[in-house]
Design an enzyme around this catalytic site. Sequence first.
Site, PDB file in Angstrom:
ATOM      1  N   GLU A  46       0.823  -1.199   0.000  1.00 44.90           N
ATOM      2  CA  GLU A  46       0.000   0.000   0.000  1.00 44.90           C
ATOM      3  C   GLU A  46       0.864   1.259   0.000  1.00 44.90           C
ATOM      4  O   GLU A  46       0.573   2.242  -0.714  1.00 44.90           O
ATOM      5  CB  GLU A  46      -0.916   0.012   1.226  1.00 44.90           C
ATOM      6  CG  GLU A  46      -1.866  -1.171   1.305  1.00 44.90           C
ATOM      7  CD  GLU A  46      -1.307  -2.331   2.113  1.00 44.90           C
ATOM      8  OE1 GLU A  46      -2.102  -2.968   2.828  1.00 44.90           O
ATOM      9  OE2 GLU A  46      -0.083  -2.607   2.019  1.00 44.90           O
ATOM     10  N   ASP A  68      23.294 -40.126  -3.475  1.00 44.97           N
ATOM     11  CA  ASP A  68      23.515 -39.118  -4.516  1.00 44.97           C
ATOM     12  C   ASP A  68      24.533 -38.045  -4.158  1.00 44.97           C
ATOM     13  O   ASP A  68      24.976 -37.308  -5.039  1.00 44.97           O
ATOM     14  CB  ASP A  68      22.190 -38.427  -4.862  1.00 44.97           C
ATOM     15  CG  ASP A  68      21.151 -39.376  -5.422  1.00 44.97           C
ATOM     16  OD1 ASP A  68      21.544 -40.464  -5.906  1.00 44.97           O
ATOM     17  OD2 ASP A  68      19.948 -39.047  -5.364  1.00 44.97           O
ATOM     18  N   GLU A  90      12.180 -33.296  -0.895  1.00 50.43           N
ATOM     19  CA  GLU A  90      12.636 -33.916  -2.133  1.00 50.43           C
ATOM     20  C   GLU A  90      12.839 -35.428  -2.009  1.00 50.43           C
ATOM     21  O   GLU A  90      13.260 -36.065  -2.961  1.00 50.43           O
ATOM     22  CB  GLU A  90      13.932 -33.242  -2.608  1.00 50.43           C
ATOM     23  CG  GLU A  90      13.735 -31.811  -3.062  1.00 50.43           C
ATOM     24  CD  GLU A  90      14.809 -31.349  -4.035  1.00 50.43           C
ATOM     25  OE1 GLU A  90      15.578 -32.187  -4.540  1.00 50.43           O
ATOM     26  OE2 GLU A  90      14.875 -30.129  -4.289  1.00 50.43           O
TER      27      GLU A  90
END
Length: 391
Positions: free
Chosen positions: A54, A202, A294
């Site tokens: 605003e 990984d 994930e």
Amino acid sequence: MSTSDLAWMNLALAEAERGRGAVEPNPMVGAVLVREGQVVGLGHHARFGGPHAEVMALRNAAEAARGATLYVTLEPCCHHGKTPPCTAAILQAGVAKVVAAIRDPFPRVDGGGMATLRSAGVPVDLGLQAGAAAELNAPYLKRVSTGLPYITAKWAMTLDGKTAVAAGDSQWISSRGSRSLVHQLRGRMDAILVGIGTVLADDPQLTARPAGPRTAARMVLDSKALLPLNSRLVQTAHEVPVLVAVSQQAPADRRQALEERGCEVVVFFGETRVPIMALLSELGQRAMTNLLVEGGGKVLGSFLEEGQVDEVEAYIAPILEGGDHPHTPARGRGVLRMGDAARLQNVAYSEVDGDMRVRGIVAQPWRSILSELGRESALISLDRAGVPELD
């Protein structure tokens, strides 16, 4: 409301979207000032701690704000936080009318902004595009109403539903284009969570490349503190935060070794596994609004069992793996009947570099408040115990 009112509020919603990833834990807010059928001021909340939407629109409009109508996606604040109250700026500028999409359930506002304006003689209409405004700020609204972060579950899988081959290799199931979108998603998160199995398989970095507006903390569910000290997460812990959630099973020397290398170890004593709800409560206390989960399958299954998946982003690659093994997106107990399975709503499908991208929201009990925020007479009883008051 007329079609022009709808157009101005849609413009305010588009303005609000520009703050995604930069304003949290505050909400995204957009504002448009219209006078005699013309836009005289635009603004959005651009960063946490910065001017609210605003105020930005009023600055943009200058003297033209006097007598204008203000369209705003969230009820203007009426309290002193990091910035002065927006209601005071609106009144000082001589705005003639305010049209707000939804009420702000933040405890220090929650209808007070509208009451302040109305008591000063400024009419306030509530509810225009309430559904769109509520969904835009669903993560903020969940945190304010429950004290918990908003959970997005992300995975990539083959057409036959595998997230890796039997030996654990998963690079790469998804296309380069899909991975690029995931990096953009990471760049808007407060934290990214995986299980220790994913790290051991990984050795991920769990960072956004290129960097986004936020730098997400990397989190590992690791009951026994097995996170390798030579992993990429630990090696970069001084550059990007790493939180390791462990149980009482984690040896003290392993916890100390991780802390000495820059990781923050969060211990849940009295537990043999990391309790999902206690973990989420801890993140809520830290004012984390968006959590990206994930994987792997056991981790995502545990979030599903707790009813703590709010949104899904999945990538389906045109690949057939064919193996008979448990590398699937979500494991755990599951449901006894297909009719009890979580069905996505507001589903969007798109093709990305040969992959199918599927996005949708999960209907959770807390979402019931969203339909009430655009109603004048609705009184919402929220259990805000443990919800930090931030502005």
